[in-house]
Design a protein around this motif. Structure first.
Motif, mmCIF file in Angstrom:
data_model
loop_
_atom_site.group_PDB
_atom_site.id
_atom_site.type_symbol
_atom_site.label_atom_id
_atom_site.label_comp_id
_atom_site.label_asym_id
_atom_site.label_seq_id
_atom_site.Cartn_x
_atom_site.Cartn_y
_atom_site.Cartn_z
ATOM 1 N N ASP A 101 -0.606 82.085 -35.452
ATOM 2 C CA ASP A 101 0.387 81.415 -34.615
ATOM 3 C C ASP A 101 0.964 80.252 -35.415
ATOM 4 O OD1 ASP A 101 1.955 80.215 -32.733
ATOM 5 O OD2 ASP A 101 0.415 80.203 -31.167
ATOM 6 N N PRO A 102 2.155 80.429 -35.991
ATOM 7 C CA PRO A 102 2.744 79.373 -36.833
ATOM 8 C C PRO A 102 2.993 78.067 -36.090
ATOM 9 C CG PRO A 102 3.984 81.425 -37.043
ATOM 10 C CD PRO A 102 2.998 81.616 -35.939
ATOM 11 N N ASN A 103 3.137 78.128 -34.783
ATOM 12 C CA ASN A 103 3.376 76.903 -34.009
ATOM 13 C C ASN A 103 2.160 75.979 -33.993
ATOM 14 O OD1 ASN A 103 6.008 77.677 -33.252
ATOM 15 N ND2 ASN A 103 5.158 78.986 -31.651
ATOM 16 N N LEU A 104 0.999 76.510 -34.316
ATOM 17 C CA LEU A 104 -0.224 75.707 -34.260
ATOM 18 C C LEU A 104 -0.634 75.100 -35.599
ATOM 19 C CD1 LEU A 104 -2.338 77.962 -31.888
ATOM 20 C CD2 LEU A 104 -1.043 75.897 -31.322
ATOM 21 N N PHE A 105 0.099 75.412 -36.670
ATOM 22 C CA PHE A 105 -0.240 74.815 -37.964
ATOM 23 C C PHE A 105 -0.068 73.309 -37.892
ATOM 24 C CE2 PHE A 105 0.569 79.105 -39.679
ATOM 25 C CZ PHE A 105 -0.604 79.247 -40.392
ATOM 26 N N GLY A 106 -1.039 72.603 -38.423
ATOM 27 C CA GLY A 106 -1.002 71.147 -38.402
ATOM 28 C C GLY A 106 -1.646 70.534 -37.176
ATOM 29 N N ARG A 107 -2.022 71.359 -36.223
ATOM 30 C CA ARG A 107 -2.703 70.862 -35.022
ATOM 31 C C ARG A 107 -4.177 71.247 -35.117
ATOM 32 N NH1 ARG A 107 1.388 73.060 -30.388
ATOM 33 N NH2 ARG A 107 3.263 72.142 -31.246
ATOM 34 N N ASN A 108 -5.039 70.389 -34.648
ATOM 35 C CA ASN A 108 -6.467 70.692 -34.646
ATOM 36 C C ASN A 108 -6.915 71.034 -33.231
ATOM 37 O OD1 ASN A 108 -7.054 70.385 -37.346
ATOM 38 N ND2 ASN A 108 -7.365 68.171 -37.181
ATOM 39 N N ILE A 109 -6.767 72.310 -32.903
ATOM 40 C CA ILE A 109 -7.202 72.783 -31.588
ATOM 41 C C ILE A 109 -8.331 73.774 -31.839
ATOM 42 C CG2 ILE A 109 -6.519 73.949 -29.468
ATOM 43 C CD1 ILE A 109 -3.619 73.158 -30.121
ATOM 44 N N LYS A 110 -9.555 73.373 -31.546
ATOM 45 C CA LYS A 110 -10.710 74.234 -31.835
ATOM 46 C C LYS A 110 -10.713 75.499 -30.988
ATOM 47 C CE LYS A 110 -13.768 70.821 -33.736
ATOM 48 N NZ LYS A 110 -15.109 70.370 -33.895
ATOM 49 N N GLU A 111 -10.230 75.417 -29.762
ATOM 50 C CA GLU A 111 -10.247 76.576 -28.877
ATOM 51 C C GLU A 111 -9.209 77.619 -29.278
ATOM 52 O OE1 GLU A 111 -9.402 73.366 -27.285
ATOM 53 O OE2 GLU A 111 -11.536 72.966 -27.482
ATOM 54 N N HIS A 112 -8.188 77.193 -29.964
ATOM 55 C CA HIS A 112 -7.093 78.105 -30.332
ATOM 56 C C HIS A 112 -6.584 77.733 -31.739
ATOM 57 C CE1 HIS A 112 -4.139 81.134 -29.310
ATOM 58 N NE2 HIS A 112 -3.197 80.353 -29.799
ATOM 59 N N PRO A 113 -7.288 78.185 -32.797
ATOM 60 C CA PRO A 113 -6.848 77.847 -34.159
ATOM 61 C C PRO A 113 -5.571 78.590 -34.535
ATOM 62 C CG PRO A 113 -8.703 79.361 -34.228
ATOM 63 C CD PRO A 113 -8.493 78.998 -32.788
ATOM 64 N N ALA A 114 -4.874 78.090 -35.538
ATOM 65 C CA ALA A 114 -3.622 78.709 -36.002
ATOM 66 C C ALA A 114 -3.883 80.076 -36.620
ATOM 67 C CB ALA A 114 -2.918 77.794 -36.995
ATOM 68 N N ILE A 115 -5.036 80.231 -37.277
ATOM 69 C CA ILE A 115 -5.419 81.506 -37.893
ATOM 70 C C ILE A 115 -6.781 81.899 -37.339
ATOM 71 C CG2 ILE A 115 -5.972 82.695 -40.048
ATOM 72 C CD1 ILE A 115 -4.209 80.630 -41.488
ATOM 73 N N LYS A 116 -6.854 83.104 -36.801
ATOM 74 C CA LYS A 116 -8.110 83.566 -36.202
ATOM 75 C C LYS A 116 -8.415 84.986 -36.676
ATOM 76 C CE LYS A 116 -10.314 84.523 -31.786
ATOM 77 N NZ LYS A 116 -10.136 84.567 -30.333
ATOM 78 N N LEU A 117 -9.664 85.201 -37.105
ATOM 79 C CA LEU A 117 -10.096 86.540 -37.488
ATOM 80 C C LEU A 117 -10.272 87.371 -36.227
ATOM 81 C CD1 LEU A 117 -11.110 88.505 -39.721
ATOM 82 C CD2 LEU A 117 -13.408 87.639 -39.258
ATOM 83 N N ILE A 118 -9.553 88.501 -36.155
ATOM 84 C CA ILE A 118 -9.636 89.384 -35.000
ATOM 85 C C ILE A 118 -10.580 90.547 -35.262
ATOM 86 C CG2 ILE A 118 -8.312 90.964 -33.539
ATOM 87 C CD1 ILE A 118 -5.904 89.120 -33.980
ATOM 88 N N ASP A 119 -10.524 91.099 -36.484
ATOM 89 C CA ASP A 119 -11.342 92.271 -36.791
ATOM 90 C C ASP A 119 -11.695 92.279 -38.269
ATOM 91 O OD1 ASP A 119 -12.607 94.806 -36.251
ATOM 92 O OD2 ASP A 119 -10.879 95.792 -37.158
ATOM 93 N N TYR A 120 -12.929 92.683 -38.561
ATOM 94 C CA TYR A 120 -13.399 92.864 -39.942
ATOM 95 C C TYR A 120 -13.971 94.265 -40.024
ATOM 96 C CZ TYR A 120 -15.294 91.469 -44.477
ATOM 97 O OH TYR A 120 -15.556 91.343 -45.813
#
Length: 161
Positions: A133-152
């Motif tokens: 989510d590019p809108n979240l870059f630069g924000r420190n939101i632990k519940e919703h990070p800008a980059i999140k691993l969905i599947d490995y």
């Protein structure tokens, strides 16, 4: 004697220059010059963007691989650009009909490894999927990070490095 030295010198210089021309002609005839041109000048904007995405995700990829294989020594990645054309795939999740909390889904196909050049250990080919989510870059939101691993997902690979 001086004439002999001049003639020998002239012969050496002539052979030196003609050798390069012959090699250049062979290089051009075999088509290597086209390959060199493509490598240096035909790097597409898409390839630059894929490299950018890999650099952006590098820390997240390394952390995910270390967690997956329970090995903190994993520190590098290899990419199979020649055989895996979609090393980086980017999709917009809204176009997929997915009501995902991340507007962009990025999948990378990598081979994590550790060790030095001589004793490098490869863990196989893996496909990681991230929500971004590019809108979240630069924000420190632990519940919703800008980059999140969905599947490995570990892929079966017939090629070893």
């Amino acid at each position: 004697m001086i004439r002999f030295k001049r003639s020998l010198f002239l012969l050496v210089i002539t052979s030196f220059f003609s050798t390069h021309f012959v090699c250049a002609e062979e290089y051009h005839r075999k088509g290597y010059s086209d390959d060199l041109y493509r490598v240096t000048n035909d790097v597409t904007q898409e390839q630059h963007f894929k490299n950018f995405m890999l650099e952006l995700l590098m820390d997240e990829i390394i952390k995910a691989a270390q967690t997956k294989y329970n090995d903190k020594s994993i520190s590098g990645l290899s990419f199979d650009w020649e055989n895996t054309y979609n090393v980086v795939e980017i999709n917009e999740s809204r176009l997929q009909g997915n009501c995902n909390e991340y507007p962009f889904i990025v999948s990378v196909t990598i081979t994590p490894h550790n060790g030095g050049i001589k004793n490098r250990k490869f863990y196989g080919t893996d496909k990681l999927t991230f929500g971004i989510d590019p809108n979240l870059f630069g924000r420190n939101i632990k519940e919703h990070p800008a980059i999140k691993l969905i599947d490995y997902h570990h892929l079966k690979s017939s090629k070893s490095f």
